[in-house]
Scaffold this motif. Structure first.
Motif, PDB file in Angstrom:
ATOM      1  N   LEU A 160      25.058  24.147  45.888  1.00 53.73           N
ATOM      2  CA  LEU A 160      25.588  25.445  45.891  1.00 53.73           C
ATOM      3  C   LEU A 160      26.741  25.307  47.501  1.00 53.73           C
ATOM      4  CD1 LEU A 160      22.862  27.777  46.532  1.00 53.73           C
ATOM      5  CD2 LEU A 160      24.603  28.188  45.064  1.00 53.73           C
ATOM      6  N   TRP A 161      26.355  24.281  47.722  1.00 53.18           N
ATOM      7  CA  TRP A 161      27.737  23.533  49.315  1.00 53.18           C
ATOM      8  C   TRP A 161      29.281  23.699  48.832  1.00 53.18           C
ATOM      9  CZ3 TRP A 161      31.362  20.575  50.271  1.00 53.18           C
ATOM     10  CH2 TRP A 161      31.485  20.605  51.750  1.00 53.18           C
ATOM     11  N   HIS A 162      29.018  23.153  47.674  1.00 52.23           N
ATOM     12  CA  HIS A 162      30.275  23.074  46.930  1.00 52.23           C
ATOM     13  C   HIS A 162      31.143  24.605  46.049  1.00 52.23           C
ATOM     14  CE1 HIS A 162      29.468  19.016  45.972  1.00 52.23           C
ATOM     15  NE2 HIS A 162      28.288  18.878  45.735  1.00 52.23           N
ATOM     16  N   ILE A 163      30.418  25.757  45.961  1.00 51.65           N
ATOM     17  CA  ILE A 163      30.494  27.028  45.557  1.00 51.65           C
ATOM     18  C   ILE A 163      30.458  27.664  46.791  1.00 51.65           C
ATOM     19  CG2 ILE A 163      29.859  28.846  44.308  1.00 51.65           C
ATOM     20  CD1 ILE A 163      27.844  26.697  42.397  1.00 51.65           C
ATOM     21  N   ALA A 164      29.925  27.380  47.865  1.00 56.51           N
ATOM     22  CA  ALA A 164      30.157  28.092  49.124  1.00 56.51           C
ATOM     23  C   ALA A 164      31.623  27.503  49.700  1.00 56.51           C
ATOM     24  CB  ALA A 164      28.823  27.713  50.987  1.00 56.51           C
ATOM     25  N   ARG A 165      32.134  26.549  49.747  1.00 52.28           N
ATOM     26  CA  ARG A 165      32.655  25.903  49.979  1.00 52.28           C
ATOM     27  C   ARG A 165      34.668  26.492  48.853  1.00 52.28           C
ATOM     28  NH1 ARG A 165      36.182  21.228  49.371  1.00 52.28           N
ATOM     29  NH2 ARG A 165      37.500  20.418  51.453  1.00 52.28           N
ATOM     30  N   PHE A 166      34.076  26.770  48.245  1.00 53.80           N
ATOM     31  CA  PHE A 166      35.148  26.817  46.698  1.00 53.80           C
ATOM     32  C   PHE A 166      34.660  28.717  47.171  1.00 53.80           C
ATOM     33  CE2 PHE A 166      37.041  27.528  42.978  1.00 53.80           C
ATOM     34  CZ  PHE A 166      37.717  26.265  42.615  1.00 53.80           C
ATOM     35  N   GLY A 167      34.436  29.225  47.841  1.00 62.07           N
ATOM     36  CA  GLY A 167      34.526  30.889  47.852  1.00 62.07           C
ATOM     37  C   GLY A 167      34.826  30.973  49.331  1.00 62.07           C
ATOM     38  N   VAL A 168      35.349  30.156  50.153  1.00 63.73           N
ATOM     39  CA  VAL A 168      35.520  30.296  51.131  1.00 63.73           C
ATOM     40  C   VAL A 168      36.900  29.756  50.990  1.00 63.73           C
ATOM     41  CG1 VAL A 168      35.996  29.462  54.069  1.00 63.73           C
ATOM     42  CG2 VAL A 168      33.491  29.890  52.916  1.00 63.73           C
ATOM     43  N   ARG A 169      37.364  29.250  50.650  1.00 64.00           N
ATOM     44  CA  ARG A 169      38.769  28.444  50.048  1.00 64.00           C
ATOM     45  C   ARG A 169      39.392  29.668  49.874  1.00 64.00           C
ATOM     46  NH1 ARG A 169      39.178  22.275  48.896  1.00 64.00           N
ATOM     47  NH2 ARG A 169      41.536  22.803  49.441  1.00 64.00           N
ATOM     48  N   THR A 170      39.386  30.300  48.569  1.00 63.36           N
ATOM     49  CA  THR A 170      39.788  31.230  47.844  1.00 63.36           C
ATOM     50  C   THR A 170      39.545  32.636  48.646  1.00 63.36           C
ATOM     51  OG1 THR A 170      37.406  31.092  46.640  1.00 63.36           O
ATOM     52  CG2 THR A 170      39.084  29.458  45.861  1.00 63.36           C
ATOM     53  N   ARG A 171      39.568  32.580  49.744  1.00 64.07           N
ATOM     54  CA  ARG A 171      39.670  34.310  50.127  1.00 64.07           C
ATOM     55  C   ARG A 171      41.128  34.512  49.528  1.00 64.07           C
ATOM     56  NH1 ARG A 171      40.529  35.110  56.804  1.00 64.07           N
ATOM     57  NH2 ARG A 171      42.426  34.394  55.456  1.00 64.07           N
ATOM     58  N   ASP A 172      42.213  33.920  50.697  1.00 62.19           N
ATOM     59  CA  ASP A 172      43.073  34.930  49.956  1.00 62.19           C
ATOM     60  C   ASP A 172      43.458  34.942  48.691  1.00 62.19           C
ATOM     61  OD1 ASP A 172      43.341  34.031  53.041  1.00 62.19           O
ATOM     62  OD2 ASP A 172      44.773  32.513  53.077  1.00 62.19           O
ATOM     63  N   PHE A 173      42.822  34.548  47.858  1.00 62.69           N
ATOM     64  CA  PHE A 173      43.333  34.012  46.687  1.00 62.69           C
ATOM     65  C   PHE A 173      42.679  35.389  46.033  1.00 62.69           C
ATOM     66  CE2 PHE A 173      40.946  33.821  42.413  1.00 62.69           C
ATOM     67  CZ  PHE A 173      42.175  34.024  41.498  1.00 62.69           C
ATOM     68  N   ALA A 174      41.228  36.123  46.571  1.00 63.65           N
ATOM     69  CA  ALA A 174      40.110  36.976  46.002  1.00 63.65           C
ATOM     70  C   ALA A 174      41.794  38.311  46.526  1.00 63.65           C
ATOM     71  CB  ALA A 174      39.593  37.139  46.727  1.00 63.65           C
ATOM     72  N   PHE A 175      42.164  38.221  47.894  1.00 65.19           N
ATOM     73  CA  PHE A 175      42.967  39.596  48.217  1.00 65.19           C
ATOM     74  C   PHE A 175      43.765  39.662  47.857  1.00 65.19           C
ATOM     75  CE2 PHE A 175      40.497  39.358  52.058  1.00 65.19           C
ATOM     76  CZ  PHE A 175      40.853  40.448  52.254  1.00 65.19           C
ATOM     77  N   ALA A 176      44.793  38.561  46.995  1.00 67.18           N
ATOM     78  CA  ALA A 176      46.330  38.395  46.514  1.00 67.18           C
ATOM     79  C   ALA A 176      45.258  38.815  45.157  1.00 67.18           C
ATOM     80  CB  ALA A 176      46.720  37.038  46.160  1.00 67.18           C
ATOM     81  N   LEU A 177      44.762  38.759  44.329  1.00 69.17           N
ATOM     82  CA  LEU A 177      44.524  39.483  43.250  1.00 69.17           C
ATOM     83  C   LEU A 177      44.476  40.889  43.425  1.00 69.17           C
ATOM     84  CD1 LEU A 177      41.665  37.757  41.140  1.00 69.17           C
ATOM     85  CD2 LEU A 177      44.051  37.637  40.508  1.00 69.17           C
ATOM     86  N   HIS A 178      44.321  41.550  43.660  1.00 67.80           N
ATOM     87  CA  HIS A 178      44.273  43.199  44.185  1.00 67.80           C
ATOM     88  C   HIS A 178      45.390  43.397  45.295  1.00 67.80           C
ATOM     89  CE1 HIS A 178      39.761  43.751  43.479  1.00 67.80           C
ATOM     90  NE2 HIS A 178      40.020  42.505  43.620  1.00 67.80           N
ATOM     91  N   SER A 179      46.785  42.681  45.552  1.00 68.70           N
ATOM     92  CA  SER A 179      48.206  42.945  46.067  1.00 68.70           C
ATOM     93  C   SER A 179      47.019  43.395  47.446  1.00 68.70           C
ATOM     94  CB  SER A 179      48.687  44.042  44.717  1.00 68.70           C
ATOM     95  OG  SER A 179      48.887  44.674  43.521  1.00 68.70           O
ATOM     96  N   LEU A 180      46.838  42.673  47.889  1.00 71.11           N
ATOM     97  CA  LEU A 180      46.793  43.090  49.700  1.00 71.11           C
ATOM     98  C   LEU A 180      46.582  41.697  49.911  1.00 71.11           C
ATOM     99  CD1 LEU A 180      43.202  44.729  48.979  1.00 71.11           C
ATOM    100  CD2 LEU A 180      45.196  45.911  49.773  1.00 71.11           C
ATOM    101  N   ALA A 181      47.295  42.134  51.588  1.00 70.76           N
ATOM    102  CA  ALA A 181      47.988  40.997  51.942  1.00 70.76           C
ATOM    103  C   ALA A 181      46.483  40.162  52.873  1.00 70.76           C
ATOM    104  CB  ALA A 181      49.247  41.497  53.213  1.00 70.76           C
ATOM    105  N   ALA A 182      46.478  39.023  52.352  1.00 70.47           N
ATOM    106  CA  ALA A 182      45.548  38.401  53.301  1.00 70.47           C
ATOM    107  C   ALA A 182      45.095  38.298  54.563  1.00 70.47           C
ATOM    108  CB  ALA A 182      45.285  36.939  52.673  1.00 70.47           C
ATOM    109  N   PRO A 183      43.951  38.668  55.890  1.00 73.31           N
ATOM    110  CA  PRO A 183      43.765  38.677  57.086  1.00 73.31           C
ATOM    111  C   PRO A 183      44.563  37.557  57.252  1.00 73.31           C
ATOM    112  CG  PRO A 183      42.833  39.532  55.749  1.00 73.31           C
ATOM    113  CD  PRO A 183      43.043  38.930  54.901  1.00 73.31           C
TER     114      PRO A 183
END
Length: 263
Positions: A160-183
């Motif tokens: 799960l470590w790989h997936i957790a790290r991937f999830g953290v690294r894709t934070r800004d991508f998730a905001f962009a998908l919703h047309s939101l500025a990333a923190p």
């Protein structure tokens, strides 16, 4: 630098676990519905094989991947679903064998990618370790759908470590998908690993914080559970917003799961 050999070994182990869920299934059970609307168990395995083949193309023939992108753009949001639907009609035994062969081919192809080389993909280009991690995330997530369809509870592992790290690294991508500025500030993420140790990401003194089990976090970022149905909690408005839209996989914003769906 990420250890490609170790990631590929964990990807193989994750794939074998999902393989074990379906290898002994009677053929009619491949038609069982999964939590993904319109997708059966056959669709889930078909999708894993279909995506592995696209990753194989990116690794072996990167110059030809432009045509694949054109096909994806022409088809729009239905492209992935259509690929899964077409392959899901394959007899289960044949589909499983094709997935197994494809997994082995992809392993060899990614292992041969020179260090530092970027592979084309549907989003930004990816290194071989990132591509392997993405395949790990997808394999685990779609394996969860299969497990849910079968009523099987899988024991979480250190993979799960790989997936957790991937999830953290894709934070800004998730905001962009919703047309939101990333923190602009980094978040602190503290996750309890399956062995009880602590996995941490981000600065220790960050104001925006996420904490809980690694399993819960991975279920959230792959949208296999609603955040309210996990033990993961956020401190700070931006961190709370992130949990509601987190998405580690490519494509349009996912529908996720409803609160209480797996109670």
């Amino acid at each position: 630098m990420a250890d490609l050999e170790a990631i590929l070994a964990d990807l193989d182990a994750e794939s074998r676990e999902v393989d074990g869920l379906v290898a002994g299934l009677p053929e009619p059970d491949w038609a069982r519905p999964t939590p993904a609307e319109g997708w059966t168990i056959a669709h889930q395995i078909a999708h894993l094989h279909w995506t592995d083949q696209r990753a194989l193309l990116a690794a072996r023939e990167p110059d030809d991947f432009g045509e694949e992108l054109k096909r994806a753009l022409a088809a729009g949001e239905t492209y992935v679903d259509e690929g899964a639907a077409e392959l899901a009609t394959t007899p289960p035994g044949e589909l499983l064998e094709r997935w197994r062969r494809g997994r082995a081919e992809l392993h060899a192809a990614l292992a041969a990618v020179p260090p530092g080389e970027k592979l084309p993909w549907y989003g930004p280009p990816m290194s071989a370790p990132s591509m392997a991690t993405g395949r790990m995330m997808e394999t685990w997530a779609h394996g969860q759908d299969v497990a849910d369809a079968l009523g099987v509870e899988r024991a979480p592992t250190a993979r799960l470590w790989h997936i957790a790290r991937f999830g953290v690294r894709t934070r800004d991508f998730a905001f962009a998908l919703h047309s939101l500025a990333a923190p602009t500030e980094e978040f602190r993420v503290e996750l309890t690993a399956p062995d009880g140790s602590l996995w941490t990401f981000g600065p220790e003194d960050a104001a925006q914080r996420v904490a809980g089990s690694a399993l819960g976090f991975c279920l959230i970022v792959t949208q296999r559970r609603h955040p309210a149905d996990t033990d993961v909690r956020a401190e700070g408005e931006s961190a709370q917003e992130w949990l509601g839209l987190a998405q580690a996989f490519a494509g349009p914003p996912g529908k996720g799961r409803e609160p209480g769906q797996f109670a």
